[in-house]
Design an enzyme around this catalytic site. Structure first.
Site, PDB file in Angstrom:
ATOM      1  N   GLN A 290       0.838  -1.197   0.000  1.00 30.89           N
ATOM      2  CA  GLN A 290       0.000   0.000   0.000  1.00 30.89           C
ATOM      3  C   GLN A 290       0.871   1.244   0.000  1.00 30.89           C
ATOM      4  O   GLN A 290       1.809   1.326   0.793  1.00 30.89           O
ATOM      5  CB  GLN A 290      -0.850   0.076   1.270  1.00 30.89           C
ATOM      6  CG  GLN A 290      -1.722  -1.114   1.533  1.00 30.89           C
ATOM      7  CD  GLN A 290      -2.358  -1.015   2.917  1.00 30.89           C
ATOM      8  OE1 GLN A 290      -2.826   0.040   3.332  1.00 30.89           O
ATOM      9  NE2 GLN A 290      -2.371  -2.102   3.644  1.00 30.89           N
ATOM     10  N   GLY A 291       0.558   2.204  -0.829  1.00 31.68           N
ATOM     11  CA  GLY A 291       1.313   3.457  -0.883  1.00 31.68           C
ATOM     12  C   GLY A 291       0.387   4.629  -0.609  1.00 31.68           C
ATOM     13  O   GLY A 291      -0.148   5.231  -1.547  1.00 31.68           O
TER      14      GLY A 291
ATOM     15  N   SER B  61       0.926   6.801   2.748  1.00 29.47           N
ATOM     16  CA  SER B  61       1.657   7.805   3.534  1.00 29.47           C
ATOM     17  C   SER B  61       2.767   8.462   2.734  1.00 29.47           C
ATOM     18  O   SER B  61       3.387   7.835   1.861  1.00 29.47           O
ATOM     19  CB  SER B  61       2.273   7.151   4.772  1.00 29.47           C
ATOM     20  OG  SER B  61       1.294   6.482   5.517  1.00 29.47           O
TER      21      SER B  61
ATOM     22  N   GLU C  81      -8.163  -2.913   7.217  1.00 29.74           N
ATOM     23  CA  GLU C  81      -6.860  -2.761   7.876  1.00 29.74           C
ATOM     24  C   GLU C  81      -7.035  -2.711   9.389  1.00 29.74           C
ATOM     25  O   GLU C  81      -6.214  -3.227  10.148  1.00 29.74           O
ATOM     26  CB  GLU C  81      -6.173  -1.478   7.372  1.00 29.74           C
ATOM     27  CG  GLU C  81      -4.967  -1.094   8.204  1.00 29.74           C
ATOM     28  CD  GLU C  81      -3.738  -0.712   7.409  1.00 29.74           C
ATOM     29  OE1 GLU C  81      -3.865  -0.455   6.202  1.00 29.74           O
ATOM     30  OE2 GLU C  81      -2.658  -0.669   8.012  1.00 29.74           O
TER      31      GLU C  81
ATOM     32  N   GLU D 203      -3.586   8.171  18.797  1.00 25.92           N
ATOM     33  CA  GLU D 203      -4.173   9.448  19.238  1.00 25.92           C
ATOM     34  C   GLU D 203      -5.321   9.842  18.310  1.00 25.92           C
ATOM     35  O   GLU D 203      -6.362  10.331  18.741  1.00 25.92           O
ATOM     36  CB  GLU D 203      -3.115  10.561  19.237  1.00 25.92           C
ATOM     37  CG  GLU D 203      -2.007  10.411  20.267  1.00 25.92           C
ATOM     38  CD  GLU D 203      -0.897   9.471  19.816  1.00 25.92           C
ATOM     39  OE1 GLU D 203      -1.030   8.839  18.738  1.00 25.92           O
ATOM     40  OE2 GLU D 203       0.097   9.350  20.550  1.00 25.92           O
TER      41      GLU D 203
END
Ligand SMILES: Cc1cc2nc3c(=O)[nH]c(=O)nc-3n(C[C@H](O)[C@H](O)[C@H](O)COP(=O)(O)OP(=O)(O)OC[C@H]3O[C@@H](n4cnc5c(N)ncnc54)[C@H](O)[C@@H]3O)c2cc1C
Length: 404
Positions: free
Chosen positions: A138-139, A141, A260, A387
């Site tokens: 997966q690309g 980020s 995911e 977070e």
């Protein structure tokens, strides 16, 4: 299919089986194949390439027997039926003390998106991936876009030329898991104007051997090339590699994130249960009875079991909902938070029970637990930082006021 693996087994998995019958037939199969399965009792200690090569025969064995084909559409190389059957079969594999091949996790995350948004690509690639003839990554980020994917800058400009109708990609991705062993990448790119945020994104299927792509493994504390940076220099991607419509990338990636954060959590809880049992075996006798820390250690084990129980209780209805095609919304962040909590509680417990061996010893068991402890630290980052997940739960699930 490749023919370099000397495994020939009949398909035994039945997509029409009840859960009980499926579990019983998986157990019988595991017993019958005990000899062939012995090399897969533990994670491979080597690099990503060696590890994937090591587990490839196991993936093929599971594929050929039909266990990993359960729940995928027949036109995509599957056997049909419910995806929950496949999940139950994988849990039986782990419960019998074997590793679920790590690339199985990537298939669980990416294949549903292909099936839903790019059926022609799914028909070509899903079967090949479950047969272990190709790997994916997966690309999403980028250096300045992780939690906030809406700010990603890798550009894909529509073009027409001698090579056909398509896009030219320029930019950089990072933290791409399994990129060093993958042949294809599902990539989120900006096709809209700069500053178009979530609206200007598109998902593409990219062949990693296309001219203009450089893959640079990232140095990881584990020593394995777990993640990599991907550089794109005017890379051509044909238009028929669109996953979903142009401009619908945000919807597509949010669909994928459900898997995911959800389906992957099921796989990990199955593995972590097995690791917790292994810990009881690996711990010195006095750590659990008679020693000065025995009471505290037993309490830590209990907490780890509770964390896993909570994760399994959440992941099970999530699997059923995904299988029924129900959108999960922000509730899926709870699965991700329970996953990181369980992963870290189990490995912190191991650190406590195996002290000081986990830090100091060179035995295979100590090295294994060290790797697991290290890996558990990243579970609050990949797939969406903890977070951010907590903010989503607070604001969108509980309706609490925004913190900032
Ligand atoms: C081992 C590993 C594997 C990965 N695999 C992949 C992969 O295969 N493909 C891929 O595309 N990416 C992958 N990633 C990237 C991962 O998804 C990102 O690292 C993650 O989303 C966080 O983004 P970031 O690193 O840019 O940190 P940032 O988004 O810059 O966050 C930095 C810190 O700020 C906090 N923060 C940011 N925004 C907010 C907010 N709104 N509210 C509160 N806190 C906030 C974060 O919680 C974090 O603590 C992987 C990462 C790791 C570590």
């Amino acid at each position: 299919m490749t023919d370099d693996i000397a495994v020939a087994v009949a398909t035994v998995a039945d997509p029409g089986a009840s859960m009980d019958a499926l579990r019983a037939s998986m157990r019988a199969w595991l017993q019958a194949n005990e000899g062939a399965l012995q090399p897969y009792r533990h994670e491979h200690p080597g690099g990503m390439t060696e590890s994937c090569a090591h587990f490839r025969p196991l993936q093929r064995l599971l594929h050929d027997a039909g266990w990993t084909r359960l729940g995928w559409p027949v036109e995509c190389g599957g056997l049909g039926g419910s995806a929950v059957l496949r999940a139950e079969a994988m849990e039986e594999l782990a419960a019998a003390g074997y590793v679920i091949p790590e690339l199985q996790g990537t298939i669980e995350i990416i294949a549903p998106m292909l099936i839903r948004y790019a059926p022609a690509l799914a028909a070509h690639h899903v079967g090949r991936s479950i047969a272990c003839d190709e790997n994916w990554c997966q690309g999403f980020s980028e250096p300045d876009a992780g939690s906030d994917l809406g700010s990603l800058r890798t550009r894909a400009v529509a073009c027409e030329g001698p090579e056909g109708d398509g896009f030219r990609i320029t930019g950089q991705k990072m933290w791409s898991s399994y990129a060093t062993v993958a042949q294809h990448c599902c990539m989120l790119v900006r096709t809209g104007e700069a500053g178009s945020g979530y609206r200007g994104l598109t998902m593409l299927w990219v062949d990693l051997d296309s001219p203009g792509i450089t893959i640079r493994p990232t140095d990881c504390e584990s020593g394995r090339e777990e993640v990599a940076e991907l550089f794109f220099d005017d890379v051509f991607v044909p238009r028929d590699r669109l996953i979903g419509p142009e401009g619908a990338g945000w919807e597509v990636v949010m669909f994928l994130m459900q898997y995911e954060r959800g389906a992957y959590a099921w796989k990990r809880q199955a593995e972590l249960h097995t690791q917790l049992h292994e810990l009881v075996h690996d711990a010195p006798a006095e750590a659990l009875a008679g020693g000065p820390s025995a009471a505290a250690n037993l309490s830590a084990l209990g907490n780890a079991y509770l964390a896993l129980f909570a994760l399994r209780s959440q992941a099970s209805p999530t699997l059923a909902a995904l299988d029924a095609g129900r959108a999960l919304g922000p509730g899926i962040s709870v699965d991700k938070l329970l996953l990181s909590a369980a992963e870290q509680t189990v490995t912190d417990t191991a650190r406590q029970l195996l002290w000081p061996a986990l830090e100091m010893d060179d035995t295979p068991a100590a090295a294994r637990w060290r790797r697991r402890w290290s890996f558990s630290r990243i579970t609050t980052i990949y797939g969406g930082a903890a977070e951010v997940q907590r903010d989503l739960v607070a604001e969108r699930l509980l309706g609490l006021p925004r913190g900032r």
